[in-house]
Design a protein around this motif. Structure first.
Motif, PDB file in Angstrom:
ATOM      1  N   THR A  75       0.840  -1.208   0.000  1.00 18.23           N
ATOM      2  CA  THR A  75       0.000   0.000   0.000  1.00 18.23           C
ATOM      3  C   THR A  75       0.871   1.252   0.000  1.00 18.23           C
ATOM      4  O   THR A  75       0.466   2.276  -0.498  1.00 18.23           O
ATOM      5  N   ASP A  76       2.047   1.169   0.590  1.00 22.02           N
ATOM      6  CA  ASP A  76       3.050   2.229   0.474  1.00 22.02           C
ATOM      7  C   ASP A  76       4.413   1.618   0.782  1.00 22.02           C
ATOM      8  O   ASP A  76       4.551   0.404   0.848  1.00 22.02           O
ATOM      9  N   HIS A  77       5.404   2.452   0.999  1.00 23.17           N
ATOM     10  CA  HIS A  77       6.795   1.997   1.129  1.00 23.17           C
ATOM     11  C   HIS A  77       6.994   0.868   2.143  1.00 23.17           C
ATOM     12  O   HIS A  77       7.652  -0.116   1.857  1.00 23.17           O
ATOM     13  N   ASN A  78       6.422   0.996   3.325  1.00 23.88           N
ATOM     14  CA  ASN A  78       6.663   0.002   4.385  1.00 23.88           C
ATOM     15  C   ASN A  78       5.413  -0.737   4.830  1.00 23.88           C
ATOM     16  O   ASN A  78       5.391  -1.293   5.921  1.00 23.88           O
ATOM     17  N   THR A  79       4.367  -0.730   4.039  1.00 26.93           N
ATOM     18  CA  THR A  79       3.107  -1.311   4.487  1.00 26.93           C
ATOM     19  C   THR A  79       2.584  -2.346   3.504  1.00 26.93           C
ATOM     20  O   THR A  79       2.574  -2.131   2.306  1.00 26.93           O
ATOM     21  N   LEU A  80       2.151  -3.469   4.065  1.00 24.14           N
ATOM     22  CA  LEU A  80       1.492  -4.518   3.284  1.00 24.14           C
ATOM     23  C   LEU A  80       0.075  -4.673   3.806  1.00 24.14           C
ATOM     24  O   LEU A  80      -0.140  -4.728   5.018  1.00 24.14           O
ATOM     25  N   LYS A  81      -0.882  -4.770   2.907  1.00 24.54           N
ATOM     26  CA  LYS A  81      -2.253  -5.078   3.297  1.00 24.54           C
ATOM     27  C   LYS A  81      -2.462  -6.559   3.008  1.00 24.54           C
ATOM     28  O   LYS A  81      -2.286  -7.005   1.878  1.00 24.54           O
ATOM     29  N   LEU A  82      -2.808  -7.340   4.034  1.00 24.73           N
ATOM     30  CA  LEU A  82      -3.028  -8.767   3.845  1.00 24.73           C
ATOM     31  C   LEU A  82      -4.444  -9.000   3.352  1.00 24.73           C
ATOM     32  O   LEU A  82      -5.386  -8.376   3.824  1.00 24.73           O
ATOM     33  N   VAL A  83      -4.581  -9.917   2.401  1.00 25.89           N
ATOM     34  CA  VAL A  83      -5.880 -10.231   1.815  1.00 25.89           C
ATOM     35  C   VAL A  83      -6.153 -11.724   1.985  1.00 25.89           C
ATOM     36  O   VAL A  83      -5.952 -12.507   1.063  1.00 25.89           O
ATOM     37  N   PRO A  84      -6.598 -12.128   3.181  1.00 25.51           N
ATOM     38  CA  PRO A  84      -6.871 -13.558   3.389  1.00 25.51           C
ATOM     39  C   PRO A  84      -8.165 -13.979   2.701  1.00 25.51           C
ATOM     40  O   PRO A  84      -9.120 -13.211   2.637  1.00 25.51           O
ATOM     41  N   ARG A  85      -8.177 -15.194   2.175  1.00 28.62           N
ATOM     42  CA  ARG A  85      -9.394 -15.738   1.574  1.00 28.62           C
ATOM     43  C   ARG A  85     -10.267 -16.310   2.688  1.00 28.62           C
ATOM     44  O   ARG A  85      -9.780 -16.699   3.746  1.00 28.62           O
ATOM     45  N   LYS A  86     -11.573 -16.389   2.456  1.00 25.57           N
ATOM     46  CA  LYS A  86     -12.506 -16.888   3.470  1.00 25.57           C
ATOM     47  C   LYS A  86     -12.134 -18.283   3.955  1.00 25.57           C
ATOM     48  O   LYS A  86     -12.185 -18.566   5.146  1.00 25.57           O
ATOM     49  N   ASP A  87     -11.742 -19.165   3.038  1.00 28.48           N
ATOM     50  CA  ASP A  87     -11.424 -20.542   3.438  1.00 28.48           C
ATOM     51  C   ASP A  87     -10.177 -20.629   4.311  1.00 28.48           C
ATOM     52  O   ASP A  87      -9.960 -21.611   5.009  1.00 28.48           O
ATOM     53  N   LEU A  88      -9.350 -19.589   4.298  1.00 25.29           N
ATOM     54  CA  LEU A  88      -8.165 -19.565   5.162  1.00 25.29           C
ATOM     55  C   LEU A  88      -8.526 -19.290   6.611  1.00 25.29           C
ATOM     56  O   LEU A  88      -7.844 -19.719   7.525  1.00 25.29           O
ATOM     57  N   LEU A  89      -9.590 -18.559   6.823  1.00 25.41           N
ATOM     58  CA  LEU A  89      -9.948 -18.115   8.167  1.00 25.41           C
ATOM     59  C   LEU A  89     -10.819 -19.110   8.922  1.00 25.41           C
ATOM     60  O   LEU A  89     -11.080 -18.928  10.098  1.00 25.41           O
ATOM     61  N   VAL A  90     -11.234 -20.162   8.279  1.00 29.57           N
ATOM     62  CA  VAL A  90     -12.148 -21.128   8.878  1.00 29.57           C
ATOM     63  C   VAL A  90     -11.571 -21.777  10.134  1.00 29.57           C
ATOM     64  O   VAL A  90     -12.234 -21.872  11.147  1.00 29.57           O
ATOM     65  N   GLU A  91     -10.310 -22.206  10.073  1.00 28.25           N
ATOM     66  CA  GLU A  91      -9.728 -22.928  11.194  1.00 28.25           C
ATOM     67  C   GLU A  91      -8.868 -22.023  12.070  1.00 28.25           C
ATOM     68  O   GLU A  91      -7.995 -22.486  12.792  1.00 28.25           O
ATOM     69  N   ASN A  92      -9.115 -20.729  12.028  1.00 26.58           N
ATOM     70  CA  ASN A  92      -8.319 -19.788  12.787  1.00 26.58           C
ATOM     71  C   ASN A  92      -8.612 -19.925  14.280  1.00 26.58           C
ATOM     72  O   ASN A  92      -9.751 -19.976  14.705  1.00 26.58           O
ATOM     73  N   VAL A  93      -7.571 -19.990  15.085  1.00 23.54           N
ATOM     74  CA  VAL A  93      -7.724 -20.087  16.528  1.00 23.54           C
ATOM     75  C   VAL A  93      -7.603 -18.675  17.098  1.00 23.54           C
ATOM     76  O   VAL A  93      -6.624 -17.982  16.826  1.00 23.54           O
ATOM     77  N   PRO A  94      -8.575 -18.236  17.906  1.00 24.92           N
ATOM     78  CA  PRO A  94      -8.519 -16.871  18.440  1.00 24.92           C
ATOM     79  C   PRO A  94      -7.289 -16.671  19.339  1.00 24.92           C
ATOM     80  O   PRO A  94      -6.890 -17.574  20.061  1.00 24.92           O
ATOM     81  N   TYR A  95      -6.746 -15.487  19.269  1.00 21.96           N
ATOM     82  CA  TYR A  95      -5.591 -15.131  20.090  1.00 21.96           C
ATOM     83  C   TYR A  95      -6.061 -14.852  21.511  1.00 21.96           C
ATOM     84  O   TYR A  95      -7.104 -14.250  21.730  1.00 21.96           O
ATOM     85  N   CYS A  96      -5.276 -15.283  22.485  1.00 24.17           N
ATOM     86  CA  CYS A  96      -5.631 -15.077  23.886  1.00 24.17           C
ATOM     87  C   CYS A  96      -4.585 -14.153  24.536  1.00 24.17           C
ATOM     88  O   CYS A  96      -3.414 -14.527  24.633  1.00 24.17           O
ATOM     89  N   ASP A  97      -5.004 -12.953  24.971  1.00 29.42           N
ATOM     90  CA  ASP A  97      -4.083 -11.995  25.598  1.00 29.42           C
ATOM     91  C   ASP A  97      -3.582 -12.497  26.951  1.00 29.42           C
ATOM     92  O   ASP A  97      -2.483 -12.171  27.371  1.00 29.42           O
ATOM     93  N   ALA A  98      -4.403 -13.235  27.648  1.00 30.18           N
ATOM     94  CA  ALA A  98      -4.048 -13.711  28.990  1.00 30.18           C
ATOM     95  C   ALA A  98      -3.989 -15.231  29.000  1.00 30.18           C
ATOM     96  O   ALA A  98      -4.961 -15.891  29.282  1.00 30.18           O
ATOM     97  N   PRO A  99      -2.828 -15.789  28.645  1.00 31.08           N
ATOM     98  CA  PRO A  99      -2.729 -17.251  28.626  1.00 31.08           C
ATOM     99  C   PRO A  99      -3.003 -17.856  30.001  1.00 31.08           C
ATOM    100  O   PRO A  99      -2.662 -17.275  31.013  1.00 31.08           O
ATOM    101  N   ILE A 100      -3.621 -18.999  29.983  1.00 30.80           N
ATOM    102  CA  ILE A 100      -3.938 -19.698  31.228  1.00 30.80           C
ATOM    103  C   ILE A 100      -2.671 -20.365  31.748  1.00 30.80           C
ATOM    104  O   ILE A 100      -1.967 -21.052  31.007  1.00 30.80           O
ATOM    105  N   GLN A 101      -2.370 -20.135  33.003  1.00 30.54           N
ATOM    106  CA  GLN A 101      -1.176 -20.730  33.624  1.00 30.54           C
ATOM    107  C   GLN A 101      -1.417 -22.205  33.913  1.00 30.54           C
ATOM    108  O   GLN A 101      -2.437 -22.563  34.482  1.00 30.54           O
ATOM    109  N   LYS A 102      -0.481 -23.033  33.507  1.00 35.14           N
ATOM    110  CA  LYS A 102      -0.584 -24.462  33.833  1.00 35.14           C
ATOM    111  C   LYS A 102      -0.137 -24.658  35.266  1.00 35.14           C
ATOM    112  O   LYS A 102       0.800 -24.022  35.727  1.00 35.14           O
ATOM    113  N   GLN A 103      -0.808 -25.537  35.985  1.00 34.20           N
ATOM    114  CA  GLN A 103      -0.473 -25.758  37.399  1.00 34.20           C
ATOM    115  C   GLN A 103       0.278 -27.042  37.610  1.00 34.20           C
ATOM    116  O   GLN A 103       0.201 -27.962  36.936  1.00 34.20           O
TER     117      GLN A 103
END
Length: 103
Positions: A75-103
């Motif tokens: 899009t400009d000198h240092n920027t890329l716009k990602l264009v994911p296809r719908k079928d790529l996003l199907v198995e996407n795992v949501p990001y978790c800001d606060a990982p669960i601590q294993k005990q």
């Protein structure tokens, strides 16, 4: 189904995937040449085992393209716009800001 039919199906599937994955990218769409070249180079192969190996490679490549490639548009000198296809996003795992601590 005969082996020749399976080979032709894979050939067509690879080209369809190439067209979807590299949509609107003329340079990347030239992967058509590589696909055609590989099939042409092996068109006289007669060993069923070797044909199966080549089919496996072709299927793996198709799966990799379909599930792992994301287009980026400058899009400009240092920027890329990602264009994911719908079928790529199907198995996407949501990001978790606060990982669960294993005990």
């Amino acid at each position: 189904m005969g082996q020749a039919v399976k080979v032709l199906q894979l050939f067509k599937t690879l080209h369809r995937t190439r067209q979807q994955v590299f949509k609107n990218d003329a340079r990347a769409l030239e992967a058509r040449i590589k696909i055609n070249e590989e099939f042409k180079n092996n068109k006289n192969e007669t060993s069923p085992k070797k044909i199966e190996e080549l089919m496996k490679i072709g299927s793996d490549v198709e799966l990799l393209l379909r599930t792992s490639v994301i287009q980026g548009i400058h899009t400009d000198h240092n920027t890329l716009k990602l264009v994911p296809r719908k079928d790529l996003l199907v198995e996407n795992v949501p990001y978790c800001d606060a990982p669960i601590q294993k005990q």
